[in-house]
Every structure is written in C-alpha cells, then in structure tokens.
Design a protein around this motif. Structure first.
Motif, PDB file in Angstrom:
ATOM      1  N   GLN A 135       8.608  -4.384   4.313  1.00  0.00           N
ATOM      2  CA  GLN A 135       8.007  -4.531   2.993  1.00  0.00           C
ATOM      3  C   GLN A 135       7.167  -5.800   2.892  1.00  0.00           C
ATOM      4  O   GLN A 135       6.070  -5.793   2.333  1.00  0.00           O
ATOM      5  CB  GLN A 135       9.105  -4.534   1.923  1.00  0.00           C
ATOM      6  N   ALA A 136       7.673  -6.902   3.463  1.00  0.00           N
ATOM      7  CA  ALA A 136       6.928  -8.156   3.408  1.00  0.00           C
ATOM      8  C   ALA A 136       5.601  -8.027   4.147  1.00  0.00           C
ATOM      9  O   ALA A 136       4.565  -8.531   3.687  1.00  0.00           O
ATOM     10  CB  ALA A 136       7.756  -9.291   3.995  1.00  0.00           C
ATOM     11  N   GLY A 137       5.609  -7.352   5.293  1.00  0.00           N
ATOM     12  CA  GLY A 137       4.378  -7.145   6.035  1.00  0.00           C
ATOM     13  C   GLY A 137       3.373  -6.323   5.263  1.00  0.00           C
ATOM     14  O   GLY A 137       2.163  -6.596   5.300  1.00  0.00           O
ATOM     15  N   ALA A 138       3.859  -5.298   4.548  1.00  0.00           N
ATOM     16  CA  ALA A 138       2.963  -4.479   3.733  1.00  0.00           C
ATOM     17  C   ALA A 138       2.386  -5.286   2.581  1.00  0.00           C
ATOM     18  O   ALA A 138       1.186  -5.223   2.290  1.00  0.00           O
ATOM     19  CB  ALA A 138       3.717  -3.257   3.207  1.00  0.00           C
ATOM     20  N   GLU A 139       3.234  -6.061   1.925  1.00  0.00           N
ATOM     21  CA  GLU A 139       2.778  -6.843   0.772  1.00  0.00           C
ATOM     22  C   GLU A 139       1.785  -7.922   1.178  1.00  0.00           C
ATOM     23  O   GLU A 139       0.838  -8.212   0.441  1.00  0.00           O
ATOM     24  CB  GLU A 139       3.977  -7.461   0.060  1.00  0.00           C
ATOM     25  N   ASN A 140       1.971  -8.503   2.362  1.00  0.00           N
ATOM     26  CA  ASN A 140       1.111  -9.591   2.818  1.00  0.00           C
ATOM     27  C   ASN A 140      -0.066  -9.117   3.663  1.00  0.00           C
ATOM     28  O   ASN A 140      -0.852  -9.938   4.134  1.00  0.00           O
ATOM     29  CB  ASN A 140       1.934 -10.598   3.626  1.00  0.00           C
ATOM     30  N   GLY A 141      -0.178  -7.805   3.864  1.00  0.00           N
ATOM     31  CA  GLY A 141      -1.259  -7.274   4.685  1.00  0.00           C
ATOM     32  C   GLY A 141      -1.148  -7.669   6.138  1.00  0.00           C
ATOM     33  O   GLY A 141      -2.162  -7.843   6.821  1.00  0.00           O
ATOM     34  N   GLN A 142       0.097  -7.761   6.639  1.00  0.00           N
ATOM     35  CA  GLN A 142       0.339  -8.262   7.992  1.00  0.00           C
ATOM     36  C   GLN A 142       1.111  -7.253   8.841  1.00  0.00           C
ATOM     37  O   GLN A 142       1.932  -7.629   9.667  1.00  0.00           O
ATOM     38  CB  GLN A 142       1.109  -9.578   7.927  1.00  0.00           C
ATOM     39  N   LEU A 143       0.855  -5.987   8.658  1.00  0.00           N
ATOM     40  CA  LEU A 143       1.544  -4.958   9.423  1.00  0.00           C
ATOM     41  C   LEU A 143       1.006  -4.858  10.843  1.00  0.00           C
ATOM     42  O   LEU A 143      -0.147  -5.183  11.118  1.00  0.00           O
ATOM     43  CB  LEU A 143       1.398  -3.606   8.735  1.00  0.00           C
ATOM     44  N   VAL A 144       1.864  -4.397  11.737  1.00  0.00           N
ATOM     45  CA  VAL A 144       1.462  -3.994  13.083  1.00  0.00           C
ATOM     46  C   VAL A 144       1.454  -2.468  13.098  1.00  0.00           C
ATOM     47  O   VAL A 144       2.422  -1.837  12.670  1.00  0.00           O
ATOM     48  CB  VAL A 144       2.430  -4.538  14.145  1.00  0.00           C
ATOM     49  N   ILE A 145       0.360  -1.886  13.570  1.00  0.00           N
ATOM     50  CA  ILE A 145       0.204  -0.428  13.501  1.00  0.00           C
ATOM     51  C   ILE A 145       0.009   0.124  14.903  1.00  0.00           C
ATOM     52  O   ILE A 145      -0.892  -0.293  15.638  1.00  0.00           O
ATOM     53  CB  ILE A 145      -0.979  -0.041  12.597  1.00  0.00           C
ATOM     54  N   MET A 146       0.872   1.068  15.275  1.00  0.00           N
ATOM     55  CA  MET A 146       0.877   1.706  16.584  1.00  0.00           C
ATOM     56  C   MET A 146       0.237   3.077  16.455  1.00  0.00           C
ATOM     57  O   MET A 146       0.730   3.911  15.702  1.00  0.00           O
ATOM     58  CB  MET A 146       2.318   1.849  17.077  1.00  0.00           C
ATOM     59  N   CYS A 147      -0.840   3.336  17.180  1.00  0.00           N
ATOM     60  CA  CYS A 147      -1.647   4.517  16.898  1.00  0.00           C
ATOM     61  C   CYS A 147      -1.791   5.455  18.086  1.00  0.00           C
ATOM     62  O   CYS A 147      -1.830   5.034  19.241  1.00  0.00           O
ATOM     63  CB  CYS A 147      -3.037   4.093  16.437  1.00  0.00           C
ATOM     64  N   GLY A 148      -1.899   6.722  17.750  1.00  0.00           N
ATOM     65  CA  GLY A 148      -2.221   7.758  18.711  1.00  0.00           C
ATOM     66  C   GLY A 148      -3.264   8.681  18.102  1.00  0.00           C
ATOM     67  O   GLY A 148      -3.357   8.803  16.881  1.00  0.00           O
ATOM     68  N   LYS A 188      -8.783  22.755  10.368  1.00  0.00           N
ATOM     69  CA  LYS A 188      -9.619  22.489   9.192  1.00  0.00           C
ATOM     70  C   LYS A 188     -10.813  21.596   9.523  1.00  0.00           C
ATOM     71  O   LYS A 188     -11.596  21.244   8.641  1.00  0.00           O
ATOM     72  CB  LYS A 188      -8.783  21.796   8.111  1.00  0.00           C
ATOM     73  N   GLY A 189     -10.926  21.198  10.796  1.00  0.00           N
ATOM     74  CA  GLY A 189     -11.993  20.286  11.171  1.00  0.00           C
ATOM     75  C   GLY A 189     -11.730  18.856  10.755  1.00  0.00           C
ATOM     76  O   GLY A 189     -12.654  18.037  10.671  1.00  0.00           O
ATOM     77  N   VAL A 190     -10.442  18.532  10.507  1.00  0.00           N
ATOM     78  CA  VAL A 190     -10.043  17.196  10.067  1.00  0.00           C
ATOM     79  C   VAL A 190      -9.533  16.395  11.258  1.00  0.00           C
ATOM     80  O   VAL A 190      -8.770  16.904  12.083  1.00  0.00           O
ATOM     81  CB  VAL A 190      -8.952  17.293   8.972  1.00  0.00           C
ATOM     82  N   LYS A 191      -9.943  15.133  11.359  1.00  0.00           N
ATOM     83  CA  LYS A 191      -9.452  14.236  12.403  1.00  0.00           C
ATOM     84  C   LYS A 191      -8.077  13.706  11.997  1.00  0.00           C
ATOM     85  O   LYS A 191      -7.779  13.553  10.822  1.00  0.00           O
ATOM     86  CB  LYS A 191     -10.408  13.066  12.601  1.00  0.00           C
ATOM     87  N   TYR A 192      -7.238  13.374  13.002  1.00  0.00           N
ATOM     88  CA  TYR A 192      -5.849  12.974  12.712  1.00  0.00           C
ATOM     89  C   TYR A 192      -5.450  11.801  13.602  1.00  0.00           C
ATOM     90  O   TYR A 192      -5.647  11.837  14.815  1.00  0.00           O
ATOM     91  CB  TYR A 192      -4.909  14.153  12.969  1.00  0.00           C
ATOM     92  N   VAL A 193      -4.896  10.768  12.981  1.00  0.00           N
ATOM     93  CA  VAL A 193      -4.378   9.611  13.704  1.00  0.00           C
ATOM     94  C   VAL A 193      -2.931   9.392  13.295  1.00  0.00           C
ATOM     95  O   VAL A 193      -2.637   9.278  12.099  1.00  0.00           O
ATOM     96  CB  VAL A 193      -5.198   8.337  13.393  1.00  0.00           C
ATOM     97  N   ASP A 194      -2.007   9.396  14.255  1.00  0.00           N
ATOM     98  CA  ASP A 194      -0.622   9.013  13.934  1.00  0.00           C
ATOM     99  C   ASP A 194      -0.534   7.502  14.071  1.00  0.00           C
ATOM    100  O   ASP A 194      -0.910   6.929  15.100  1.00  0.00           O
ATOM    101  CB  ASP A 194       0.406   9.745  14.787  1.00  0.00           C
ATOM    102  N   ALA A 195      -0.059   6.855  13.000  1.00  0.00           N
ATOM    103  CA  ALA A 195      -0.180   5.402  12.906  1.00  0.00           C
ATOM    104  C   ALA A 195       1.018   4.771  12.207  1.00  0.00           C
ATOM    105  O   ALA A 195       0.879   4.116  11.166  1.00  0.00           O
ATOM    106  CB  ALA A 195      -1.469   5.046  12.158  1.00  0.00           C
ATOM    107  N   PRO A 196       2.232   4.933  12.762  1.00  0.00           N
ATOM    108  CA  PRO A 196       3.398   4.306  12.150  1.00  0.00           C
ATOM    109  C   PRO A 196       3.283   2.790  12.169  1.00  0.00           C
ATOM    110  O   PRO A 196       2.564   2.224  13.007  1.00  0.00           O
ATOM    111  CB  PRO A 196       4.569   4.798  13.011  1.00  0.00           C
ATOM    112  N   VAL A 197       3.987   2.149  11.256  1.00  0.00           N
ATOM    113  CA  VAL A 197       3.821   0.704  11.066  1.00  0.00           C
ATOM    114  C   VAL A 197       5.132  -0.033  11.306  1.00  0.00           C
ATOM    115  O   VAL A 197       6.219   0.534  11.232  1.00  0.00           O
ATOM    116  CB  VAL A 197       3.307   0.388   9.648  1.00  0.00           C
ATOM    117  N   SER A 198       5.001  -1.332  11.574  1.00  0.00           N
ATOM    118  CA  SER A 198       6.137  -2.235  11.672  1.00  0.00           C
ATOM    119  C   SER A 198       5.787  -3.520  10.949  1.00  0.00           C
ATOM    120  O   SER A 198       4.632  -3.938  10.940  1.00  0.00           O
ATOM    121  CB  SER A 198       6.477  -2.529  13.135  1.00  0.00           C
ATOM    122  N   GLY A 199       6.798  -4.130  10.355  1.00  0.00           N
ATOM    123  CA  GLY A 199       6.578  -5.361   9.607  1.00  0.00           C
ATOM    124  C   GLY A 199       7.296  -5.376   8.278  1.00  0.00           C
ATOM    125  O   GLY A 199       7.368  -6.408   7.619  1.00  0.00           O
TER     126      GLY A 199
END
Length: 292
Positions: free
Chosen positions: A126-139, A113-124
């Motif tokens: 619920q608290a990390g998500a709420e506080n904006g403090q996630l670690v994101i591992m990307c490919g 479709k001409g769309v760019k794709y990043v796989d970006a699972p997170v760690s941290g």
C-alpha cells in the motif's frame, strides 16, 4: 496524455489511479462498490462508470487491480466486461496477482478482440502504491509493453518486462516465495532475541545493515515488536498468492518445502483471527507458541 480506465479501487488501485490523474491523464474508473468510485472522482476528477465495459470505452489503456482469478474474469469478459468496450489496438494492463493460467486465458480472449495484453503484477504494498514507488513485473508482447511502460511510470519506480505473457505473474510468484521465507526467518530471529533477553530494536540496529538486512526487517521490525499488525498486506491475500505458487510448483516440478510450511503457519495466523493482519504477523504466531 492518454485516455485511460482503471478497474478496481482497493488499497492499491485507488492511489495508483490517482497517480495517473495527477500526471494529467484522462481517467475513468470502475469499482464494484460504486460509492468508492464516486469518492475517487470527487478527489481526483475524471469520471466513474457503472460497468467495466463503459469505463473502458474509448480508452487507449485499461488497467485492472482486482482480487483474484475470478474477479479478473468478471471485469474482462462478458457483455459488461472491459474487452467488450475496448477498441482494437488498445492495451489492457493487469496489475492483479493471479495464476499464469488465467493470464493466458485473458491474453487469448483479448487477442480475439484485437486488444493488447500485459500481465503486470506489482510489489511494494500500500505504501508503494500511495508513494508511486511500486516495482512492476511484466510479461507480454514487446510492443504492448513498450506502450504500457510510460503509463506505468506514473506509479512505479521500476517496471521491467521479463518475457512473453505470464512472465510477470511467474516473477511475482518468485517474489512471494522469497517474502514468505524472509518474514518467517525475521519472526524467528526476533522471537529468539526476546527469549534471550535482548532488546530487539538494538539487535536490528546492529544486524540490519549487514548480511541479514532486508526490506522486511527495515520496514516491519518495529511494528512486529509492538504487536501491531492492522496494516499492510493481508494474510488472506498472501495465502491466495502462496496457493498459486504451490499449484504452479506442482506443474513445473519446483520444490518449495519452506513455502509450503510457511503457508501452513499463515493458516495458524488465520485461526488466531489474523485474516486481515499484515504478513509480518507470523511473529504473533511465534509469540503465541512461546507462551506455551
């Protein structure tokens, strides 16, 4: 500021999308349960749409944080999927923890479709998500990541590209493998302390600042000792993640004996009714064994 869509408003996605809105981005959300999407709009503004395609239309960036491989396929593919609504050159950022196989499948479907794709699972958690403090591992492709990184900064303390597509998911598998062993070791240590007549809190005060210290010890020892597990990252989700790790290890020849054992311990926790308990509930299993 960008026009963005966020698909999936669970315990992680809901606050992550909120951080995007707080940074001034124009955010449209989709959630399988529409009422939750409307609640999010009431709190954060923006808009909600009834399908992933409609949410993604006109968006420069589309983020997803759903449950598993099939959930990801359902929000990406088909007439109502996000890819059908995305413009050429837009970036899809997947924060779901899924298999490398489905990541490759979605990357290829996006490319058509001409769309760019990043796989970006997170760690941290619920608290990390709420506080904006996630670690994101990307490919993903370097240019796609460079465009995605400023958007992820809204809810991340660290985002890093590990390589081409699937590298993020493979790194997340390493993360879960390490956590499984750490939590079991902590559970055994606290169990041993109790059986030895020691004060578990005092023990952690001493050893927590030394070589035995870990995030799990600092953030989970008190609730473990108090027998409180109705929070955090659910055992059901951890078993889903460990199944991905073990299946991938079968493919690449990695040996994961401890991971396989801890996965079975989590099965025991499920049998105790702990499906939605935090992963630290391995300690509840140890206490139950100690009663025998």
């Amino acid at each position: 500021m960008a026009k963005a869509a966020f698909l999936g408003l669970g315990v992680m996605g809901y606050p992550m999308a909120g951080h995007l809105a707080a940074k001034g981005h124009d955010v449209t959300v989709y959630n399988r349960t529409a009422a939750k999407a409307e609640t999010w709009v009431g709190e954060h503004g923006g808009a909600a749409q009834p399908t992933p395609r409609e949410a993604a239309e006109g968006a420069e960036f589309v983020m997803a944080c759903v449950g598993n491989d099939d959930d990801l396929r359902s929000v990406c593919l088909g007439d109502d999927g996000a890819f059908a609504g995305m413009s050429e050159g837009a970036v899809f950022i997947d924060h779901t923890t899924v298999s490398a196989a489905v990541t490759r499948e979605m990357y290829d479907a996006a490319a058509e479709k001409g769309v760019k794709y990043v796989d970006a699972p997170v760690s941290g958690g619920q608290a990390g998500a709420e506080n904006g403090q996630l670690v994101i591992m990307c490919g993903g492709d370097a240019d796609a990541y460079s465009r995605a990184e400023p958007m992820m900064d809204a809810y991340a303390k660290l985002a890093k590209r590990l390589g081409e597509v699937t590298a993020g998911q493979l790194c997340k598998m390493v993360n879960q493998i390490c956590i499984a062993g750490l939590v079991q070791g902590l559970s055994e240590g606290l169990h041993f302390a109790e059986k030895a007549g020691l004060d578990g809190r005092a023990v952690v005060d001493v050893i927590g600042g030394g070589a035995a210290g870990s995030w799990q010890m600092v953030n989970r020892y008190e609730t473990m000792l108090d027998g409180e597990f109705e929070h955090g990252f659910a055992v059901d989700w951890m078993r889903k993640d460990l199944a991905i790790c073990l299946a991938t290890a079968e493919e690449n020849g990695a040996s994961l004996p401890v991971t396989a054992l801890v996965d079975q311990f989590y099965k025991d926790v499920q049998a105790m009714g702990g499906n939605r308990w935090d992963t630290s509930s391995l300690f509840a299993r140890m206490r139950k064994l100690g009663e025998g």
